[in-house]
Design an enzyme around this catalytic site. Structure first.
Site, PDB file in Angstrom:
ATOM      1  N   GLU A   9       0.858  -1.191   0.000  1.00 31.58           N
ATOM      2  CA  GLU A   9       0.000   0.000   0.000  1.00 31.58           C
ATOM      3  C   GLU A   9       0.891   1.237   0.000  1.00 31.58           C
ATOM      4  O   GLU A   9       2.104   1.125   0.244  1.00 31.58           O
ATOM      5  CB  GLU A   9      -0.882   0.008   1.266  1.00 31.58           C
ATOM      6  CG  GLU A   9      -1.812  -1.184   1.324  1.00 31.58           C
ATOM      7  CD  GLU A   9      -2.678  -1.188   2.584  1.00 31.58           C
ATOM      8  OE1 GLU A   9      -2.634  -0.214   3.363  1.00 31.58           O
ATOM      9  OE2 GLU A   9      -3.395  -2.185   2.765  1.00 31.58           O
ATOM     10  N   ALA A  12       2.549   1.187   3.235  1.00 30.56           N
ATOM     11  CA  ALA A  12       3.033  -0.122   3.706  1.00 30.56           C
ATOM     12  C   ALA A  12       3.835  -0.768   2.584  1.00 30.56           C
ATOM     13  O   ALA A  12       3.291  -1.488   1.743  1.00 30.56           O
ATOM     14  CB  ALA A  12       1.865  -1.019   4.119  1.00 30.56           C
ATOM     15  N   SER A  65       8.164  -1.482   2.596  1.00 29.56           N
ATOM     16  CA  SER A  65       9.090  -2.314   3.372  1.00 29.56           C
ATOM     17  C   SER A  65       8.436  -2.724   4.690  1.00 29.56           C
ATOM     18  O   SER A  65       8.611  -3.855   5.162  1.00 29.56           O
ATOM     19  CB  SER A  65      10.375  -1.539   3.671  1.00 29.56           C
ATOM     20  OG  SER A  65      11.102  -1.361   2.482  1.00 29.56           O
ATOM     21  N   ILE A  77       0.450  -3.140  -7.982  1.00 40.14           N
ATOM     22  CA  ILE A  77       0.153  -4.572  -8.016  1.00 40.14           C
ATOM     23  C   ILE A  77       0.435  -5.144  -9.409  1.00 40.14           C
ATOM     24  O   ILE A  77      -0.219  -4.767 -10.397  1.00 40.14           O
ATOM     25  CB  ILE A  77      -1.309  -4.838  -7.576  1.00 40.14           C
ATOM     26  CG1 ILE A  77      -1.573  -4.203  -6.192  1.00 40.14           C
ATOM     27  CG2 ILE A  77      -1.614  -6.337  -7.592  1.00 40.14           C
ATOM     28  CD1 ILE A  77      -0.599  -4.610  -5.083  1.00 40.14           C
ATOM     29  N   ASP A 129       8.861 -15.769   0.930  1.00 38.99           N
ATOM     30  CA  ASP A 129       9.980 -16.722   1.059  1.00 38.99           C
ATOM     31  C   ASP A 129      10.018 -17.655  -0.144  1.00 38.99           C
ATOM     32  O   ASP A 129      11.071 -18.028  -0.644  1.00 38.99           O
ATOM     33  CB  ASP A 129       9.832 -17.581   2.323  1.00 38.99           C
ATOM     34  CG  ASP A 129      10.027 -16.781   3.598  1.00 38.99           C
ATOM     35  OD1 ASP A 129      10.611 -15.690   3.537  1.00 38.99           O
ATOM     36  OD2 ASP A 129       9.570 -17.253   4.660  1.00 38.99           O
ATOM     37  N   GLY A 173      29.101   0.343 -25.232  1.00 35.87           N
ATOM     38  CA  GLY A 173      29.419   1.770 -25.329  1.00 35.87           C
ATOM     39  C   GLY A 173      28.232   2.597 -25.799  1.00 35.87           C
ATOM     40  O   GLY A 173      27.111   2.378 -25.350  1.00 35.87           O
ATOM     41  N   GLY A 174      28.468   3.507 -26.734  1.00 36.93           N
ATOM     42  CA  GLY A 174      27.400   4.384 -27.241  1.00 36.93           C
ATOM     43  C   GLY A 174      26.235   3.577 -27.805  1.00 36.93           C
ATOM     44  O   GLY A 174      25.063   3.931 -27.613  1.00 36.93           O
ATOM     45  N   GLU A 232       9.324  -7.242  -4.121  1.00 42.47           N
ATOM     46  CA  GLU A 232       9.289  -8.403  -3.205  1.00 42.47           C
ATOM     47  C   GLU A 232      10.281  -8.218  -2.051  1.00 42.47           C
ATOM     48  O   GLU A 232      10.888  -9.167  -1.566  1.00 42.47           O
ATOM     49  CB  GLU A 232       9.477  -9.702  -3.967  1.00 42.47           C
ATOM     50  CG  GLU A 232       8.283  -9.927  -4.892  1.00 42.47           C
ATOM     51  CD  GLU A 232       8.161 -11.301  -5.449  1.00 42.47           C
ATOM     52  OE1 GLU A 232       8.572 -12.257  -4.770  1.00 42.47           O
ATOM     53  OE2 GLU A 232       7.632 -11.422  -6.566  1.00 42.47           O
ATOM     54  N   GLY A 233      10.406  -6.966  -1.646  1.00 39.71           N
ATOM     55  CA  GLY A 233      11.289  -6.612  -0.527  1.00 39.71           C
ATOM     56  C   GLY A 233      12.582  -6.044  -1.064  1.00 39.71           C
ATOM     57  O   GLY A 233      13.298  -6.721  -1.805  1.00 39.71           O
TER      58      GLY A 233
HETATM   59  N1  COS Z   1       7.791 -16.816   7.851  1.00 40.70           N
HETATM   60  C1  COS Z   1       6.887 -17.012   8.831  1.00 40.70           C
HETATM   61  N2  COS Z   1       6.619 -16.074   9.765  1.00 40.70           N
HETATM   62  C2  COS Z   1       7.298 -14.920   9.708  1.00 40.70           C
HETATM   63  C3  COS Z   1       8.263 -14.652   8.704  1.00 40.70           C
HETATM   64  C4  COS Z   1       8.498 -15.664   7.755  1.00 40.70           C
HETATM   65  N3  COS Z   1       9.397 -15.485   6.785  1.00 40.70           N
HETATM   66  N4  COS Z   1       8.780 -13.425   8.901  1.00 40.70           N
HETATM   67  C5  COS Z   1       8.172 -12.932   9.983  1.00 40.70           C
HETATM   68  N5  COS Z   1       7.283 -13.829  10.447  1.00 40.70           N
HETATM   69  C6  COS Z   1       6.435 -13.698  11.644  1.00 40.70           C
HETATM   70  C7  COS Z   1       7.304 -13.462  12.864  1.00 40.70           C
HETATM   71  O1  COS Z   1       7.689 -14.700  13.438  1.00 40.70           O
HETATM   72  C8  COS Z   1       6.377 -12.695  13.775  1.00 40.70           C
HETATM   73  O2  COS Z   1       5.475 -13.607  14.386  1.00 40.70           O
HETATM   74  P1  COS Z   1       4.876 -13.361  15.851  1.00 40.70           P
HETATM   75  O3  COS Z   1       3.868 -12.280  15.695  1.00 40.70           O
HETATM   76  O4  COS Z   1       4.248 -14.662  16.190  1.00 40.70           O
HETATM   77  O5  COS Z   1       6.043 -12.997  16.714  1.00 40.70           O
HETATM   78  C9  COS Z   1       5.587 -11.834  12.790  1.00 40.70           C
HETATM   79  O6  COS Z   1       5.655 -12.504  11.531  1.00 40.70           O
HETATM   80  C10 COS Z   1       6.144 -10.439  12.666  1.00 40.70           C
HETATM   81  O7  COS Z   1       7.504 -10.543  12.285  1.00 40.70           O
HETATM   82  P2  COS Z   1       8.562  -9.378  12.478  1.00 40.70           P
HETATM   83  O8  COS Z   1       8.439  -8.850  13.880  1.00 40.70           O
HETATM   84  O9  COS Z   1       9.896  -9.842  12.001  1.00 40.70           O
HETATM   85  O10 COS Z   1       7.968  -8.289  11.485  1.00 40.70           O
HETATM   86  P3  COS Z   1       8.471  -6.833  11.118  1.00 40.70           P
HETATM   87  O11 COS Z   1       7.278  -5.974  11.098  1.00 40.70           O
HETATM   88  O12 COS Z   1       9.634  -6.457  11.945  1.00 40.70           O
HETATM   89  O13 COS Z   1       8.948  -6.913   9.584  1.00 40.70           O
HETATM   90  C11 COS Z   1       9.940  -7.647   7.555  1.00 40.70           C
HETATM   91  C12 COS Z   1       9.415  -7.986   8.949  1.00 40.70           C
HETATM   92  C13 COS Z   1      10.636  -6.296   7.450  1.00 40.70           C
HETATM   93  C14 COS Z   1      10.925  -8.729   7.212  1.00 40.70           C
HETATM   94  C15 COS Z   1       8.724  -7.701   6.598  1.00 40.70           C
HETATM   95  O14 COS Z   1       7.869  -6.620   6.856  1.00 40.70           O
HETATM   96  C16 COS Z   1       9.105  -7.693   5.142  1.00 40.70           C
HETATM   97  O15 COS Z   1       9.457  -8.739   4.562  1.00 40.70           O
HETATM   98  N6  COS Z   1       9.023  -6.532   4.469  1.00 40.70           N
HETATM   99  C17 COS Z   1       9.197  -6.449   3.051  1.00 40.70           C
HETATM  100  C18 COS Z   1       7.879  -6.638   2.434  1.00 40.70           C
HETATM  101  C19 COS Z   1       7.936  -6.890   0.991  1.00 40.70           C
HETATM  102  O16 COS Z   1       8.622  -7.781   0.531  1.00 40.70           O
HETATM  103  N7  COS Z   1       7.174  -6.074   0.249  1.00 40.70           N
HETATM  104  C20 COS Z   1       7.025  -6.256  -1.125  1.00 40.70           C
HETATM  105  C21 COS Z   1       5.613  -6.673  -1.367  1.00 40.70           C
HETATM  106  S1  COS Z   1       5.368  -7.736  -2.673  1.00 40.70           S
HETATM  107  S2  COS Z   1       6.013  -6.909  -4.258  1.00 40.70           S
END
Ligand code: COS
Length: 381
Positions: free
Chosen positions: A126, A129, A131, A156, A239, A339-340, A363-364
């Site tokens: 968003e 929202a 990173s 999206i 992941d 080059g050019g 994707e992050g």
């Molecule tokens: N698999 C399973 N669970 C996960 C996880 C993963 N890879 N990563 C985090 N979690 C879980 C954590 O275990 C935690 O669980 P609890 O609430 O039970 O403790 C919860 O999710 C929150 O995790 P965390 O505290 O690490 O979250 P943060 O808000 O600190 O942020 C990041 C985590 C920065 C890694 C995440 O927001 C991220 O990946 N950001 C990038 C987003 C992205 O890729 N955007 C592009 C969109 S698609 S083009």
């Protein structure tokens, strides 16, 4: 390098290469120029069963294996980093269903993807929202047998073109990320519309749009997993898909490298081909080495995922960060070798350099990937 691919994998690779060379190459500049969605190529993906590679056999697909999707992604991206995203974005869009959907949802949606009838899209990001994926503002309020969705999603991939959307929204605002849930939303649902199509630097053969939800009612059976599981589903989806972004990066880099080798043998300066100069040779040697290292990292991670590893957060982020930084360097060096001419649109390397940039961002961002890698490796000791 020989990765000892199976007969089936070699066949998939050959089909993807043929589609890329024969169908995508002749039109890639046109789609890049016009910023249009490549429906004619989507039709080719359908006919050649490339969508089916995304889906396991029990849901009418032919694979669903990370290794196979990586092979296809690399081959398509070698020719065009944007057009293949009709397929890549669809994979990302259906992973939440594959990872956490119930049997009924899988039976309903996955075969429609396998036969190419429908495209999918993943809707997490968003305006506020990115990173901080947990900072969602879109809400989903339960109302009888429905959830009522309000908010806007940004940037999206496949937005507007896809029929199936996996959307993340807060079902409990007070809990932040832990109050997020995942829903399947179909195009045509009342209250669901699309905003402007973005005018991007690269991957212009791919559609990127805003999604707008205005009291959009989603049947409660379209909730994926449980309420409050959304953030975890989004993270697990990323992941699984980050090695695909890495494969896209390797494909783009491979395409640029091949152009650079070819040009360096044809271009004569000071009475010799420029490939005879050590300065150029060392650049080519580094490009080839870095590409192979990225590919090997992806293949090893994909093998681990296909073998059923439960956790691959760190490895998946490593693939993306290494391959995308590599692709940016390799495509920039390819432009340098040409080059050019490399700077002109007559040659494809300037497009490849533009296309490569997104792999460090979406994707992050790579800064987020490094945070993910660091926080996971620190937990290991
Ligand atoms: N698999 C399973 N669970 C996960 C996880 C993963 N890879 N990563 C985090 N979690 C879980 C954590 O275990 C935690 O669980 P609890 O609430 O039970 O403790 C919860 O999710 C929150 O995790 P965390 O505290 O690490 O979250 P943060 O808000 O600190 O942020 C990041 C985590 C920065 C890694 C995440 O927001 C991220 O990946 N950001 C990038 C987003 C992205 O890729 N955007 C592009 C969109 S698609 S083009």
């Amino acid at each position: 390098m020989d990765y000892f691919l199976t007969e089936e994998q070699l066949e998939i690779k050959e089909i993807a290469r043929k589609v890329a060379e024969e169908k995508i190459k002749p039109v890639r500049a046109k789609y890049d120029e016009e910023n249009e969605f490549p429906w004619e190529i989507v039709e080719v993906f359908r006919q050649t069963d490339l969508f089916a590679v995304l889906i396991p056999e029990e849901y009418d697909g032919i694979s669903g294996k990370v290794t196979d999707v990586a092979i296809v992604t690399e081959e398509l991206s070698r020719v065009c980093g944007g057009i293949g995203l009709a397929l890549g974005g669809t994979g990302l869009g259906i992973y939440p269903i594959m990872i956490s959907g119930n049997e009924e949802q899988k039976q309903k949606y996955l075969p429609q993807i396998a036969n190419g009838e429908k495209l999918a899209a993943f809707a997490l990001t968003e305006a506020n929202a990115g990173s901080d994926a947990g900072g969602l503002e879109t809400t989903a309020v339960k109302d009888g047998d429905f959830y009522v969705l309000n908010g806007t999603k940004q940037w999206i991939t496949n937005g507007g073109e896809a029929d199936i959307y996996t959307v993340f929204a807060l079902t409990d605002k007070s809990k932040g990320a832990r109050g997020a849930s995942c829903f399947i939303l179909e195009k045509g649902t009342e209250g669901f519309s699309f905003g402007k199509k973005e005018n991007k630097m690269g991957i212009r053969g791919s559609a990127t749009r805003e999604l707008i939800f205005d009291n959009c009612r989603i049947p409660k059976e379209n909730l994926v997993g449980r309420e409050g599981n959304g953030f975890m589903i989004a993270m697990k989806t990323l992941d699984k898909s980050r090695p695909m972004v890495a494969s896209q990066a390797v494909g783009i880099a491979q395409g640029a490298y091949e152009e650079a080798v070819k040009y360096s043998k044809e271009r004569h300066q000071f009475g010799k081909p420029i490939s005879s100069f050590q300065a150029v040779q060392f650049m080519l040697a580094d490009m080839a080495t870095q590409i192979e290292a990225a590919r090997a990292l992806i293949r090893a991670t994909a093998r681990m995922m296909d073998a059923g590893a439960k956790r691959f957060v760190k490895e998946s982020a490593m693939c993306k960060v290494f391959a995308s930084d590599m692709a940016m360097k390799v495509t920039t060096d390819a432009v340098q070798i040409l080059g050019g001419y490399g700077y002109m649109k007559e040659y494809p390397v300037e497009k490849m350099m533009r296309d490569a940039k997104i792999t460090q961002i979406y994707e992050g961002t790579n800064q987020i990937q490094r945070s993910v890698i660091a926080s996971n490796l620190l937990k290991e000791f």
